[in-house]
Design an enzyme around this catalytic site. Structure first.
Site, PDB file in Angstrom:
ATOM      1  CG  HIS A  41      39.718  31.435  45.086  1.00 45.97           C
ATOM      2  ND1 HIS A  41      40.134  31.931  46.299  1.00 45.97           N
ATOM      3  CD2 HIS A  41      38.431  31.046  45.258  1.00 45.97           C
ATOM      4  CE1 HIS A  41      39.139  31.832  47.173  1.00 45.97           C
ATOM      5  NE2 HIS A  41      38.097  31.296  46.569  1.00 45.97           N
ATOM      6  CG  HIS A  42      39.782  38.275  45.161  1.00 48.08           C
ATOM      7  ND1 HIS A  42      40.966  38.932  45.454  1.00 48.08           N
ATOM      8  CD2 HIS A  42      38.939  39.234  44.707  1.00 48.08           C
ATOM      9  CE1 HIS A  42      40.814  40.226  45.190  1.00 48.08           C
ATOM     10  NE2 HIS A  42      39.615  40.430  44.732  1.00 48.08           N
ATOM     11  CB  SER A  43      42.692  32.982  48.162  1.00 45.63           C
ATOM     12  OG  SER A  43      42.711  31.947  47.197  1.00 45.63           O
TER      13      SER A  43
END
Length: 506
Positions: free
Chosen positions: A159-161
């Site tokens: 996930h890009h977070s």
């Protein structure tokens, strides 16, 4: 604007406070940029597609990930909503990771079938699903299926977070070792800082008043040029976010378009030495050549589509076509440093730190294919004398302050939706590498969930350069044809460079 697909449900929980030695609360909040990636219409994952020279031995790969990756706090923490203050903010909560929950071995029946298409379909299916929020937001998919590219393929979905491309590449490479020396970590190419030639000239001509005046005039002109280009780029970014949309083309989403729940992916690898050869012939950079190839491929695709549709009055010179180039704003920590800190259990978090550059694309049919590279170089040289990408970063922070996470997420969605293409490049290792005894053939990073019609990611590895192209299924129905356009454009540009070199030699 809505994007289909399964939404992530964030269940609020009560979080116990972490206190430091002074009894003060330690906030383990997600950064604003990281939390932005949890908004329903901006739920973005990074996909690292990797090809291997040998079938993947799952147990040894698990052991390597357990030994290295899970020591990083972001890969061993949950992301949960904190309901203690009602702010809607999210926090990192450390948890015990069961590695078996994150390793997925795909069972694909491939008798008498095109395995390349099977792998592409599997990767596309990942764009329709999410990682369960009850565990750290990453998984590792193993496809022990031989394709024309490799003996086996894996997809690392993150996930890009958790971090941006530069941070994740450094972290991923800390799990690898060079093939030539199994005890050595991979090395990334970094431009060495050279001494300022103007300062050297100033020291050599300190007694010459005319030389002093000339030096100051040059610096003053460069300062004015930097200021002017920055103002123009900042205004262009704001105008794009508000109203300035690219011309309609086969790559753009029309107003009211409902995003598909599925994205298609292709990847192709070419010689990095050939790219450098073209770079030397045109006196440009690798990025100039990459952008030139992209412009040429898009031009071929658009012209063919319009001719097939009978649009004979098509005027490419009137078409506004731009790329939303994602730029890293923070120097990479480095593979060696990151590996050492992980071994020492030191918490080093890089996260997301990037800006945007709005780059004009030329859609045309040039008689000399090298003109695509020259056009890219002209535009790129101007962008290098601008702080526009830094301005977009601080503008986003200002927007966050006034409108919160949802507002800045809408801004981040708006810019790629208003432009034609999203583009990014990641620098890979200089030498061939392996992980847990598995030699790597290629690495192709890309994304899912990004609100744009088409994305192009480029990654170097040893003497190779891989293009990873992702597109919404409803916008680009013939992805393989688009991939052929990239290959054909590269070959035409290379042939033109060889022809120019032969002409000079004669």
């Amino acid at each position: 604007m809505e994007r289909g697909g399964k939404k992530m449900i964030l269940k609020p929980i009560l979080i116990s406070k972490n206190l430091n030695e002074n009894g003060e609360e330690e906030a383990m909040l997600l950064s604003p940029t990281s939390q932005m990636f949890h908004e329903p219409d901006y739920n973005v994952y990074v996909l690292a597609i990797m090809g291997w020279k040998v079938p993947i031995e799952v147990d040894s790969m698990k052991a390597e990930l357990q030994r290295t990756l899970l020591k990083h706090p972001r890969f061993s923490s949950l992301q949960v909503m904190d309901e203690t203050d009602g702010s809607g903010k999210m926090r990192w909560v450390p948890t015990t990771v069961n590695i078996d929950d994150h390793i997925i071995v795909a069972q694909i029946a491939h008798d008498n079938m095109d395995t390349d298409k099977l792998v592409e379909e599997y990767i596309s299916s990942l764009s329709t699903t999410n990682v369960d929020m009850s565990k750290p937001l990453w998984d590792f998919h193993v496809l022990n299926v031989k394709t024309s590219h490799a003996e086996a393929t894996s997809i690392f979905r993150i996930h890009h977070s958790i971090g941006d491309g530069t941070a994740l590449m450094s972290l991923l490479l800390s799990c690898f070792r060079t093939i030539s020396d199994p005890t050595s970590l991979p090395t990334l190419p970094f431009s060495s800082s050279s001494k300022d030639k103007s300062n050297l000239s100033l020291r050599n001509n300190r007694k010459t008043i005319c030389s002093l005046m000339w030096q100051y005039l040059i610096k003053f002109w460069l300062l004015i040029k930097l200021w002017f280009n920055t103002v123009v780029d900042a205004f262009l970014f704001i105008a794009t976010a508000l109203f300035l949309k690219d011309s309609e083309s086969p790559f753009t989403a029309t107003r009211g378009y409902k995003w598909s729940t599925r994205q298609k992916y292709i990847y192709l690898t070419i010689s990095l030495d050939d790219i450098k050869f073209i770079k030397n012939v045109t006196n440009g950079t690798v990025n100039d050549v990459v952008l030139g190839i992209t412009q040429a491929a898009m031009s071929r695709y658009i012209h063919r589509r319009y001719e097939a549709e009978g649009k004979r009055k098509f005027s490419p010179e009137r078409m506004r076509c731009r790329a939303n180039v994602i730029v890293n704003l923070r120097p990479a920590l480095g593979v060696q440093t990151l590996a050492e800190t992980i071994e020492k259990n030191v918490k080093v978090i890089q996260g997301n730190c990037f800006g945007f550059v709005i780059f004009p694309l030329t859609i045309a049919e040039f008689s000399n294919p090298l003109d695509y590279v020259r056009k890219s170089k002209t535009s790129m040289d101007r962008k290098k004398h601008s702080l526009g990408s830094l301005c977009t970063f601080y503008f986003s922070k200002l927007f966050l302050k006034f409108f919160g996470f949802k507002g800045v997420a809408k801004l981040a969605q708006r810019v790629p939706f208003q432009t034609t293409l999203a583009m990014s490049n990641v620098i890979g290792p200089l030498e061939e590498i392996s992980c847990a005894g598995h030699p790597l053939v290629f690495v192709a990073p890309t994304c899912s969930g990004y609100p744009t019609g088409i994305m192009v990611h480029v990654c170097s590895y040893a003497k190779k350069l891989t293009f990873a192209i992702a597109a919404d299924e409803g916008i680009i129905p013939d992805m393989n044809q688009l991939g052929d356009d990239f290959v054909d454009s590269f070959m035409l540009i290379k042939e033109a460079a060889l022809s120019q070199l032969r002409t000079k030699a004669d």
